[in-house]
Design a protein around this motif. Structure first.
Motif, PDB file in Angstrom:
ATOM      1  N   LYS A 339     -14.942  -7.850 -20.859  1.00 26.21           N
ATOM      2  CA  LYS A 339     -13.657  -8.103 -21.536  1.00 26.21           C
ATOM      3  C   LYS A 339     -13.263  -6.825 -22.267  1.00 26.21           C
ATOM      4  CE  LYS A 339     -11.280 -11.124 -24.858  1.00 26.21           C
ATOM      5  NZ  LYS A 339     -11.412 -12.290 -25.754  1.00 26.21           N
ATOM      6  N   GLY A 340     -12.274  -6.146 -21.734  1.00 24.15           N
ATOM      7  CA  GLY A 340     -11.929  -4.846 -22.305  1.00 24.15           C
ATOM      8  C   GLY A 340     -13.044  -3.853 -22.091  1.00 24.15           C
ATOM      9  N   ALA A 341     -13.670  -3.896 -20.924  1.00 24.68           N
ATOM     10  CA  ALA A 341     -14.727  -2.945 -20.566  1.00 24.68           C
ATOM     11  C   ALA A 341     -14.564  -2.574 -19.097  1.00 24.68           C
ATOM     12  CB  ALA A 341     -16.110  -3.542 -20.821  1.00 24.68           C
ATOM     13  N   THR A 342     -14.861  -1.327 -18.770  1.00 25.94           N
ATOM     14  CA  THR A 342     -14.614  -0.765 -17.443  1.00 25.94           C
ATOM     15  C   THR A 342     -15.933  -0.485 -16.732  1.00 25.94           C
ATOM     16  OG1 THR A 342     -12.618   0.319 -18.285  1.00 25.94           O
ATOM     17  CG2 THR A 342     -13.517   1.152 -16.214  1.00 25.94           C
ATOM     18  N   ARG A 343     -16.052  -0.904 -15.487  1.00 29.13           N
ATOM     19  CA  ARG A 343     -17.229  -0.546 -14.707  1.00 29.13           C
ATOM     20  C   ARG A 343     -17.113   0.913 -14.279  1.00 29.13           C
ATOM     21  NH1 ARG A 343     -19.490  -3.145  -9.012  1.00 29.13           N
ATOM     22  NH2 ARG A 343     -21.692  -3.173  -9.586  1.00 29.13           N
ATOM     23  N   SER A 344     -18.204   1.666 -14.437  1.00 28.64           N
ATOM     24  CA  SER A 344     -18.177   3.095 -14.146  1.00 28.64           C
ATOM     25  C   SER A 344     -19.474   3.470 -13.435  1.00 28.64           C
ATOM     26  CB  SER A 344     -18.026   3.888 -15.452  1.00 28.64           C
ATOM     27  OG  SER A 344     -17.909   5.264 -15.201  1.00 28.64           O
ATOM     28  N   LEU A 345     -19.421   3.529 -12.109  1.00 26.86           N
ATOM     29  CA  LEU A 345     -20.623   3.744 -11.304  1.00 26.86           C
ATOM     30  C   LEU A 345     -20.853   5.226 -11.029  1.00 26.86           C
ATOM     31  CD1 LEU A 345     -20.138   0.872  -8.694  1.00 26.86           C
ATOM     32  CD2 LEU A 345     -21.571   0.844 -10.750  1.00 26.86           C
ATOM     33  N   PRO A 346     -22.114   5.668 -11.054  1.00 21.99           N
ATOM     34  CA  PRO A 346     -22.415   7.077 -10.793  1.00 21.99           C
ATOM     35  C   PRO A 346     -22.484   7.373  -9.302  1.00 21.99           C
ATOM     36  CG  PRO A 346     -24.440   5.894 -11.266  1.00 21.99           C
ATOM     37  CD  PRO A 346     -23.309   4.891 -11.403  1.00 21.99           C
ATOM     38  N   ALA A 347     -22.598   8.637  -8.982  1.00 23.85           N
ATOM     39  CA  ALA A 347     -22.747   9.073  -7.593  1.00 23.85           C
ATOM     40  C   ALA A 347     -23.962   8.409  -6.965  1.00 23.85           C
ATOM     41  CB  ALA A 347     -22.901  10.587  -7.554  1.00 23.85           C
ATOM     42  N   GLY A 348     -23.781   7.975  -5.716  1.00 21.39           N
ATOM     43  CA  GLY A 348     -24.883   7.396  -4.975  1.00 21.39           C
ATOM     44  C   GLY A 348     -25.097   5.919  -5.180  1.00 21.39           C
ATOM     45  N   HIS A 349     -24.422   5.308  -6.162  1.00 22.82           N
ATOM     46  CA  HIS A 349     -24.607   3.870  -6.378  1.00 22.82           C
ATOM     47  C   HIS A 349     -24.006   3.114  -5.182  1.00 22.82           C
ATOM     48  CE1 HIS A 349     -24.469  -0.132  -8.087  1.00 22.82           C
ATOM     49  NE2 HIS A 349     -25.189   0.284  -9.115  1.00 22.82           N
ATOM     50  N   PRO A 350     -24.757   2.174  -4.612  1.00 24.97           N
ATOM     51  CA  PRO A 350     -24.283   1.516  -3.380  1.00 24.97           C
ATOM     52  C   PRO A 350     -23.031   0.667  -3.551  1.00 24.97           C
ATOM     53  CG  PRO A 350     -26.273   0.453  -4.240  1.00 24.97           C
ATOM     54  CD  PRO A 350     -26.095   1.713  -5.012  1.00 24.97           C
ATOM     55  N   ASP A 351     -22.672   0.294  -4.784  1.00 22.50           N
ATOM     56  CA  ASP A 351     -21.468  -0.516  -4.988  1.00 22.50           C
ATOM     57  C   ASP A 351     -20.197   0.314  -5.041  1.00 22.50           C
ATOM     58  OD1 ASP A 351     -22.980  -2.775  -4.972  1.00 22.50           O
ATOM     59  OD2 ASP A 351     -22.892  -3.141  -7.130  1.00 22.50           O
ATOM     60  N   ASN A 352     -20.310   1.634  -5.013  1.00 23.97           N
ATOM     61  CA  ASN A 352     -19.110   2.469  -4.944  1.00 23.97           C
ATOM     62  C   ASN A 352     -18.352   2.188  -3.650  1.00 23.97           C
ATOM     63  OD1 ASN A 352     -18.860   4.478  -7.179  1.00 23.97           O
ATOM     64  ND2 ASN A 352     -20.945   5.028  -6.545  1.00 23.97           N
ATOM     65  N   PRO A 353     -17.009   2.148  -3.693  1.00 22.75           N
ATOM     66  CA  PRO A 353     -16.258   2.124  -2.430  1.00 22.75           C
ATOM     67  C   PRO A 353     -16.657   3.328  -1.584  1.00 22.75           C
ATOM     68  CG  PRO A 353     -14.796   1.766  -4.298  1.00 22.75           C
ATOM     69  CD  PRO A 353     -16.122   2.172  -4.870  1.00 22.75           C
ATOM     70  N   HIS A 354     -16.624   3.173  -0.275  1.00 23.15           N
ATOM     71  CA  HIS A 354     -17.125   4.214   0.623  1.00 23.15           C
ATOM     72  C   HIS A 354     -16.570   5.611   0.328  1.00 23.15           C
ATOM     73  CE1 HIS A 354     -18.829   5.996   4.221  1.00 23.15           C
ATOM     74  NE2 HIS A 354     -17.640   6.478   4.512  1.00 23.15           N
ATOM     75  N   PRO A 355     -15.260   5.753   0.042  1.00 23.31           N
ATOM     76  CA  PRO A 355     -14.743   7.108  -0.206  1.00 23.31           C
ATOM     77  C   PRO A 355     -15.373   7.785  -1.423  1.00 23.31           C
ATOM     78  CG  PRO A 355     -12.957   5.573   0.244  1.00 23.31           C
ATOM     79  CD  PRO A 355     -14.188   4.752   0.049  1.00 23.31           C
ATOM     80  N   TYR A 356     -15.963   7.000  -2.317  1.00 25.03           N
ATOM     81  CA  TYR A 356     -16.508   7.550  -3.552  1.00 25.03           C
ATOM     82  C   TYR A 356     -18.031   7.445  -3.646  1.00 25.03           C
ATOM     83  CZ  TYR A 356     -11.691   7.811  -5.183  1.00 25.03           C
ATOM     84  OH  TYR A 356     -10.368   8.132  -5.322  1.00 25.03           O
ATOM     85  N   LEU A 357     -18.677   7.171  -2.534  1.00 24.21           N
ATOM     86  CA  LEU A 357     -20.120   6.970  -2.559  1.00 24.21           C
ATOM     87  C   LEU A 357     -20.866   8.207  -3.045  1.00 24.21           C
ATOM     88  CD1 LEU A 357     -22.425   5.017  -1.955  1.00 24.21           C
ATOM     89  CD2 LEU A 357     -22.451   5.850   0.395  1.00 24.21           C
ATOM     90  N   THR A 358     -20.436   9.385  -2.637  1.00 19.54           N
ATOM     91  CA  THR A 358     -21.177  10.602  -2.979  1.00 19.54           C
ATOM     92  C   THR A 358     -20.820  11.171  -4.342  1.00 19.54           C
ATOM     93  OG1 THR A 358     -19.549  11.995  -1.843  1.00 19.54           O
ATOM     94  CG2 THR A 358     -21.454  11.252  -0.554  1.00 19.54           C
TER      95      THR A 358
END
Length: 473
Positions: A339-358
């Motif tokens: 709630k009022g917080a943003t998910r922020s995944l790092p490089a290599g995390h498998p949940d990244n959309p494919h264009p942003y995986l690396t």
């Protein structure tokens, strides 16, 4: 550095993890911790945290991450918020800020945007040919092809790929809960901003040198004009919250659940009413991402009117900051509320959309009107906080207090009115949006410093406002 930006606060009901610098932490209201204690009384909770922009909300603070194991979890409409799916979207343009130096041109652009993007109260969107049932069940995939303009140029097609999620799957039977007037009103509001802190802003970016490689991989360049959009699920999400709240309260009474706060609603995930809420929430998430997409579509049409057919607006990313869903962490399944917080995944995390995986995906953090916004990327240390960071600056004054304490001159000075660098807004009078002045919010630079200092995410670009479009009250 992390120890200066992280505190574990022991409360009677459990521990809340607080990510905030010393000054921000010291300024936190005692009600923030009262709310945390109430939230921690929900059974089976495994983790709860606050981001540095945390402030008091209804039932739960804005800036909360709360986590349960999926197999014995709970869902709470209060820890999702009433504007389900509210979130951010950024589009890159092929313009440089020098092309918008003329304040008259910025005014022309804002005026043209208003032609395509209705902002008046009870505004009706320009998308009557879109079927709402397709939107709430299929998300972006429910749009007619003409509203996916990059679909004809596959190499540039980012509308469906550069988003946190383009479609949330749900049990469509839950939609039968809504009467026809909810469908009608929600259909009218497709492609509209709404009021409050929602906006569409024209910005120019400065790339952070330490992440220049990431920025360039994303297509960003110094001085680039970008469009940042903040909106949510409008009447549809509001109807989900209103409809399910009374049902959730009945479940709580029947099962002897509750806390000292009667506005804090929750129920076991396995309960039928909880499942109804989850399905309707997913329909609102579908609505929200489409709503932001259509706002961007309208701004793109306005841009072509002003700058000609060569004007481009490519999706950088779209994400939410009011939602709950299932995630995998360290191989385990969790039901995560933000709630009022943003998910922020790092490089290599498998949940990244494919264009942003690396690289990790862009995390979009708005400032207040008149101050900078930020584009960030997750850091490995973010896993300690279930990869949650802030969602903005966070209010320090209520709307009424802001109107009482802040003068129009102070607001005008913040917007640099009368100068060549004026941040152009679409309202003839600043008085009508005084409660959204920068003085109503925390210092966004301190918020970002806390997130970086805690090792949760890093800055990729700073976005400076040039013009803003706000909805009417």
């Amino acid at each position: 550095m992390k120890e200066n930006y992280y505190q574990q606060v022991q409360l009677p009901a459990g521990v809340v993890h607080v990510y905030a610098g010393p000054e921000l932490f010291k300024a936190l209201d005692y009600q923030v911790f009262q709310m945390a204690n109430n939230n921690l009384q929900i059974p089976n909770q495994v983790y709860m945290s606050y981001t540095p922009d945390v402030h008091v909300g209804v039932g739960t603070c804005i800036g909360t991450t709360a986590v349960w194991h999926t197999n014995n979890g709970y869902v709470s409409p209060s820890i999702v918020g009433s504007d389900i799916g509210c979130g951010m979207r950024v589009h890159m343009t092929n313009l440089h800020k020098d092309e918008l130096k003329d304040v008259k041109l910025r005014r022309k652009l804002v005026k043209t945007i208003e032609k395509y993007l209705p902002v008046e109260d009870h505004a009706r969107g320009h998308f009557s040919d879109i079927r709402l049932e397709h939107i709430v069940t299929k998300g972006l995939h429910g749009l007619p092809k003409k509203y996916i303009p990059d679909g004809y140029t596959p190499r540039k097609a980012t509308s469906l790929t550069h988003v946190e999620s383009s479609k949330f799957t749900l049990d469509e039977n839950a939609l039968n809960r809504f009467p026809s007037h909810v469908w009608h009103r929600s259909h009218r509001q497709l492609g509209t901003l709404g009021n409050g802190n929602h906006f569409a802003e024209i910005q120019s970016i400065e790339i952070a040198e330490e992440n220049r490689e990431v920025a360039e991989a994303w297509g960003l360049f110094d001085g680039q004009v970008v469009i940042m959009i903040h909106s949510g699920s409008r009447a549809w999400g509001g109807s989900v919250s209103q409809t399910c709240s009374s049902d959730m309260l009945k479940v709580m009474r029947m099962n002897g659940l509750g806390t000292a706060d009667p506005k804090l609603l929750f129920a076991p995930l396995e309960h039928p009413e909880a499942q109804t809420y989850v399905n309707l929430m997913y329909s609102a998430l579908n609505y929200a991402v489409v709503n932001r997409h259509l706002i961007a579509y309208a701004i793109r049409e306005a841009g072509k009117d002003v700058f000609g057919s060569k004007f481009e607006m490519t999706t950088l990313y779209d994400l939410m900051h009011n939602y709950a869903w299932e995630e995998k962490h360290e191989g385990q399944s969790y039901f995560v509320h933000r709630k009022g917080a943003t998910r922020s995944l790092p490089a290599g995390h498998p949940d990244n959309p494919h264009p942003y995986l690396t690289t990790g995906h862009p995390a979009l953090i708005p400032g207040s009107m008149g101050t900078a916004s930020y584009i960030m990327v997750g850091a490995p240390g973010g896993k300690a906080n279930f990869h949650s960071i802030c969602h903005g600056a966070g209010r320090i004054r209520s709307r009424s207090a802001t109107k009482r304490l802040i003068t129009l001159n102070e607001f005008a000075s913040s917007m640099r009115v009368g100068t060549d660098d004026e941040i152009v807004v679409n309202h003839r009078s600043l008085e009508s949006i005084l409660d959204e002045s920068p003085q109503a919010y925390k210092d966004v630079d301190q918020i970002i410093e806390s997130v970086v200092g805690a090792g949760l995410a890093d800055v990729v670009a700073k976005c400076k406002p040039m013009a803003a479009v706000k909805g009417a009250k």
